[in-house]
Design an enzyme around this catalytic site. Structure first.
Site, PDB file in Angstrom:
ATOM      1  N   TYR A   1       1.029  -1.276  -0.279  1.00 26.49           N
ATOM      2  CA  TYR A   1       0.120  -0.159  -0.152  1.00 26.49           C
ATOM      3  C   TYR A   1       0.919   1.139   0.060  1.00 26.49           C
ATOM      4  O   TYR A   1       1.715   1.044   0.665  1.00 26.49           O
ATOM      5  CB  TYR A   1      -1.119  -0.011   1.130  1.00 26.49           C
ATOM      6  CG  TYR A   1      -1.852   0.762   1.081  1.00 26.49           C
ATOM      7  CD1 TYR A   1      -2.784   0.745   0.712  1.00 26.49           C
ATOM      8  CD2 TYR A   1      -1.616   2.194   0.771  1.00 26.49           C
ATOM      9  CE1 TYR A   1      -4.138   1.710   0.879  1.00 26.49           C
ATOM     10  CE2 TYR A   1      -2.245   3.308   1.658  1.00 26.49           C
ATOM     11  CZ  TYR A   1      -3.511   2.975   0.684  1.00 26.49           C
ATOM     12  OH  TYR A   1      -4.918   4.818   0.708  1.00 26.49           O
TER      13      TYR A   1
ATOM     14  N   GLN B   1     -11.120   0.297   1.786  1.00 24.41           N
ATOM     15  CA  GLN B   1     -11.640  -1.065   0.899  1.00 24.41           C
ATOM     16  C   GLN B   1     -10.960  -1.459  -0.149  1.00 24.41           C
ATOM     17  O   GLN B   1     -10.731  -2.433  -0.136  1.00 24.41           O
ATOM     18  CB  GLN B   1     -12.595   0.359  -0.420  1.00 24.41           C
ATOM     19  CG  GLN B   1     -11.884   1.341  -1.489  1.00 24.41           C
ATOM     20  CD  GLN B   1     -11.879   2.311  -0.007  1.00 24.41           C
ATOM     21  OE1 GLN B   1     -12.147   2.614   0.664  1.00 24.41           O
ATOM     22  NE2 GLN B   1     -11.852   3.945  -0.603  1.00 24.41           N
TER      23      GLN B   1
ATOM     24  N   SER C   1       5.531   9.471  12.262  1.00 26.24           N
ATOM     25  CA  SER C   1       6.341   8.944  13.054  1.00 26.24           C
ATOM     26  C   SER C   1       6.775  10.577  14.128  1.00 26.24           C
ATOM     27  O   SER C   1       6.079  10.524  14.878  1.00 26.24           O
ATOM     28  CB  SER C   1       7.493  10.222  11.570  1.00 26.24           C
ATOM     29  OG  SER C   1       8.641   9.158  11.216  1.00 26.24           O
TER      30      SER C   1
ATOM     31  N   GLN D   1      11.943  15.511  10.386  1.00 22.10           N
ATOM     32  CA  GLN D   1      11.412  14.369  10.665  1.00 22.10           C
ATOM     33  C   GLN D   1      10.522  15.357  11.009  1.00 22.10           C
ATOM     34  O   GLN D   1       9.497  14.730  10.568  1.00 22.10           O
ATOM     35  CB  GLN D   1      11.842  13.878  11.873  1.00 22.10           C
ATOM     36  CG  GLN D   1      11.272  12.789  11.754  1.00 22.10           C
ATOM     37  CD  GLN D   1      11.445  11.779  10.986  1.00 22.10           C
ATOM     38  OE1 GLN D   1      12.588  11.645  10.040  1.00 22.10           O
ATOM     39  NE2 GLN D   1      10.329  10.666  10.544  1.00 22.10           N
TER      40      GLN D   1
ATOM     41  N   HIS E   1       7.110  15.992   8.700  1.00 27.29           N
ATOM     42  CA  HIS E   1       6.697  14.601   9.004  1.00 27.29           C
ATOM     43  C   HIS E   1       4.401  14.842   9.261  1.00 27.29           C
ATOM     44  O   HIS E   1       3.585  14.346   9.062  1.00 27.29           O
ATOM     45  CB  HIS E   1       6.098  13.229   9.203  1.00 27.29           C
ATOM     46  CG  HIS E   1       6.957  12.352   8.276  1.00 27.29           C
ATOM     47  ND1 HIS E   1       7.167  11.960   7.199  1.00 27.29           N
ATOM     48  CD2 HIS E   1       8.720  12.446   8.481  1.00 27.29           C
ATOM     49  CE1 HIS E   1       7.581  11.747   6.733  1.00 27.29           C
ATOM     50  NE2 HIS E   1       8.645  11.127   7.569  1.00 27.29           N
TER      51      HIS E   1
ATOM     52  N   GLU F   1      10.692   4.925  16.933  1.00 28.01           N
ATOM     53  CA  GLU F   1      10.745   4.927  15.069  1.00 28.01           C
ATOM     54  C   GLU F   1      12.848   5.255  14.540  1.00 28.01           C
ATOM     55  O   GLU F   1      12.950   3.840  13.896  1.00 28.01           O
ATOM     56  CB  GLU F   1       9.820   5.328  14.648  1.00 28.01           C
ATOM     57  CG  GLU F   1      10.107   5.142  12.701  1.00 28.01           C
ATOM     58  CD  GLU F   1       8.958   5.341  11.569  1.00 28.01           C
ATOM     59  OE1 GLU F   1       8.943   5.874  11.159  1.00 28.01           O
ATOM     60  OE2 GLU F   1       8.556   7.154  12.735  1.00 28.01           O
ATOM     61  N   HIS F   2      13.109   6.833  14.565  1.00 25.16           N
ATOM     62  CA  HIS F   2      14.164   6.183  14.969  1.00 25.16           C
ATOM     63  C   HIS F   2      15.258   7.000  15.767  1.00 25.16           C
ATOM     64  O   HIS F   2      14.817   7.377  16.570  1.00 25.16           O
ATOM     65  CB  HIS F   2      14.085   7.442  13.466  1.00 25.16           C
ATOM     66  CG  HIS F   2      13.214   7.203  12.474  1.00 25.16           C
ATOM     67  ND1 HIS F   2      12.093   7.961  12.317  1.00 25.16           N
ATOM     68  CD2 HIS F   2      12.999   7.377  10.799  1.00 25.16           C
ATOM     69  CE1 HIS F   2      11.850   7.344  11.009  1.00 25.16           C
ATOM     70  NE2 HIS F   2      12.165   7.051  10.263  1.00 25.16           N
TER      71      HIS F   2
ATOM     72  N   ASP G   1      15.422   6.804   4.526  1.00 21.90           N
ATOM     73  CA  ASP G   1      14.554   7.594   3.975  1.00 21.90           C
ATOM     74  C   ASP G   1      14.820   6.851   2.428  1.00 21.90           C
ATOM     75  O   ASP G   1      12.903   6.393   2.350  1.00 21.90           O
ATOM     76  CB  ASP G   1      13.571   8.428   4.485  1.00 21.90           C
ATOM     77  CG  ASP G   1      13.673   8.077   5.619  1.00 21.90           C
ATOM     78  OD1 ASP G   1      13.343   7.782   6.692  1.00 21.90           O
ATOM     79  OD2 ASP G   1      13.077  10.499   6.011  1.00 21.90           O
TER      80      ASP G   1
ATOM     81  N   GLU H   1      -2.535 -35.236  30.144  1.00 21.25           N
ATOM     82  CA  GLU H   1      -3.422 -33.626  28.883  1.00 21.25           C
ATOM     83  C   GLU H   1      -4.545 -34.287  28.880  1.00 21.25           C
ATOM     84  O   GLU H   1      -6.008 -33.705  28.293  1.00 21.25           O
ATOM     85  CB  GLU H   1      -2.666 -33.259  27.766  1.00 21.25           C
ATOM     86  CG  GLU H   1      -1.596 -32.628  28.577  1.00 21.25           C
ATOM     87  CD  GLU H   1      -0.404 -31.486  27.221  1.00 21.25           C
ATOM     88  OE1 GLU H   1      -1.405 -32.039  26.795  1.00 21.25           O
ATOM     89  OE2 GLU H   1      -0.092 -31.170  27.805  1.00 21.25           O
TER      90      GLU H   1
ATOM     91  N   HIS I   1      -4.317 -38.839  21.727  1.00 25.20           N
ATOM     92  CA  HIS I   1      -3.171 -39.004  20.656  1.00 25.20           C
ATOM     93  C   HIS I   1      -1.804 -39.429  20.965  1.00 25.20           C
ATOM     94  O   HIS I   1      -0.491 -40.175  20.522  1.00 25.20           O
ATOM     95  CB  HIS I   1      -2.706 -37.287  21.456  1.00 25.20           C
ATOM     96  CG  HIS I   1      -3.016 -36.071  21.089  1.00 25.20           C
ATOM     97  ND1 HIS I   1      -5.221 -36.077  20.583  1.00 25.20           N
ATOM     98  CD2 HIS I   1      -2.812 -34.713  20.617  1.00 25.20           C
ATOM     99  CE1 HIS I   1      -5.229 -34.956  19.867  1.00 25.20           C
ATOM    100  NE2 HIS I   1      -3.683 -34.483  20.205  1.00 25.20           N
TER     101      HIS I   1
END
Length: 418
Positions: free
Chosen positions: A127, A184, A230, A252, A255, A309-310, A343, A396, A401
């Site tokens: 995506y 969707q 971010s 950064q 963002h 994240e970074h 990046d 058990e 088994h």
């Protein structure tokens, strides 16, 4: 907006301060009900619901969902800014291939052998967010990594079908590009419709609607992770340049809303320098923080609790901490190692855990698109294993088994039925 000045008194206080910094950004909106309705409709009604939502939210003007080969060729031949993508493709591919594991065979004392195998999924979807600007780097990070993992078929979701995105998809050898986005698109790829084949794994960033849809379909399709706003934390020590640290924080901060950028250091003068540069330029809609620590141990404890994240480590004392870092999406070591390189072209993947999820989650890699499974060969070990396993099964409450193991004792697995 000026950077907020904070202090961590000791390593013991790190977790509380990290949580407080996370709370500086407002929680994201509530979309669960709306997304659940979209996902259910696409799952139930297939193409009819998908096309309705695509027209409503993606505004494709009646264009077919699949981008044609001619469109991809035209985008690749056009003025799209693809310079540098070849470098990104080569470097991301090399790093991703290094993460592909080989099969391993383990021979055990009773005589059986277990083969630990890694196999790629057959079809993966990447995506690529729409919005104000195209993100060809996201195409590279997703498609190239999936290819390195051995995925046979890679499809890209490209809401808006921007020429730069189409050119990147063509350069990466994408099998199919779909002109759809939002919840969707995630639903169609998770469950399939009359014209959209389902994907085994759906990966990539996106809006809050996209992330919520990924959460809803996670029991039916592989999901790489859930990406929020971010964040970047720089652990800086004496010797670091305040202007360079500030440049990375401000980069950064581009963002925008929900982003957190910060620096932590035991060097008060360095923090003052960083703060002066950040305050002068302004961090825009991002939250900016400067955290004073009594020593590098407390600074590291804050970084680990924040789980960025970074994470940048700058200055000799900070850079020496790199082997001790456990909770970061990606670690950038040294003054030259700006996050922006990661990046785009350094080779590391920029799809990373956000919101503190680096405590337990990993970034996008070849393993996202591969499954691990065991292949078991018992053979002559059946008797010894039955003697060990049958009592456990009976304890058990599973006598069947136990019987299934015991019937294979003494080589009886190959005997004919009486």
């Amino acid at each position: 907006m000026a950077a907020e000045r904070l202090a961590v008194a000791s390593a013991a206080d790190a977790a509380g301060l990290a949580a407080a910094v996370r709370e500086l950004v407002a929680p994201r909106g509530e979309v669960a009900a709306a997304v659940a309705e979209i996902v259910a409709a696409v799952r139930r009604d297939g193409d009819a619901a998908l096309r309705e939502y695509v027209e409503r939210f993606d505004a494709v003007g009646g264009a077919p969902l699949r981008v044609t080969g001619e469109e991809l060729d035209a985008a690749l031949a056009g003025p799209a800014r693809t310079a540098g993508l070849e470098v990104a493709i080569a470097n991301v591919g090399a790093v991703a291939e290094a993460g592909v594991g080989a099969d391993t065979e383990v021979r055990l004392p009773q005589g059986q052998r277990v083969v630990l195998r890694e196999v790629p999924v057959r079809r993966a979807a990447i995506y690529v967010p729409g919005g104000r600007n195209p993100y060809p780097s996201t195409v590279v990070m997703g498609v190239v990594t999936a290819r390195a993992a051995g995925v046979e078929e890679v499809v890209v979701c490209a809401p808006g079908a921007h020429p730069v995105i189409l050119a990147a998809a063509a350069l990466c050898g994408t099998d199919e590009v779909l002109r759809m986005g939002g919840a969707q698109a995630v639903a169609a790829l998770a469950y399939g419709t009359e014209t959209i084949r389902r994907a085994d794994v759906i990966a990539g960033p996106g809006s809050l609607y996209v992330q919520e849809a990924k959460r809803l379909v996670a029991a039916d399709a592989g999901i790489d992770g859930f990406y929020g706003p971010s964040d970047l934390l720089v652990l800086a020590a004496s010797g670091a340049r305040g202007d360079l640290v500030a440049a990375d924080l401000l980069a950064q901060a581009e963002h925008g809303d929900g982003t957190i950028v910060g620096a932590v250091s035991d060097d008060a003068r360095l923090l003052e320098s960083i703060g002066a540069h950040v305050d002068r330029a302004g961090a825009g809609e991002a939250a900016a923080v400067l955290v004073s620590a009594p020593d590098t141990e407390a600074a590291l404890a804050f970084a680990e609790a924040f789980a960025p994240e970074h994470l940048e480590l700058v200055g000799d004392a900070a850079e020496a901490l790199a082997p001790r870092v456990r909770s970061a999406g990606c670690v950038f070591v040294g003054a030259a190692s700006a996050v922006a390189f990661g990046d785009y072209v350094a080779g590391s993947n920029h799809a990373l855990p956000t919101g503190g999820a680096a405590r337990f989650a990993s970034g996008l890699s070849a393993r996202t698109f591969r499954r691990r499974m065991s292949e078991v060969h018992v053979g002559a070990a059946a008797g010894a294993l039955a003697a060990a396993g049958a009592p456990i099964a009976r304890a058990e409450g599973f006598p069947g088994h136990a019987a299934s193991m015991e019937v294979r004792e003494n080589g009886r697995a190959h005997a004919q039925d009486g």
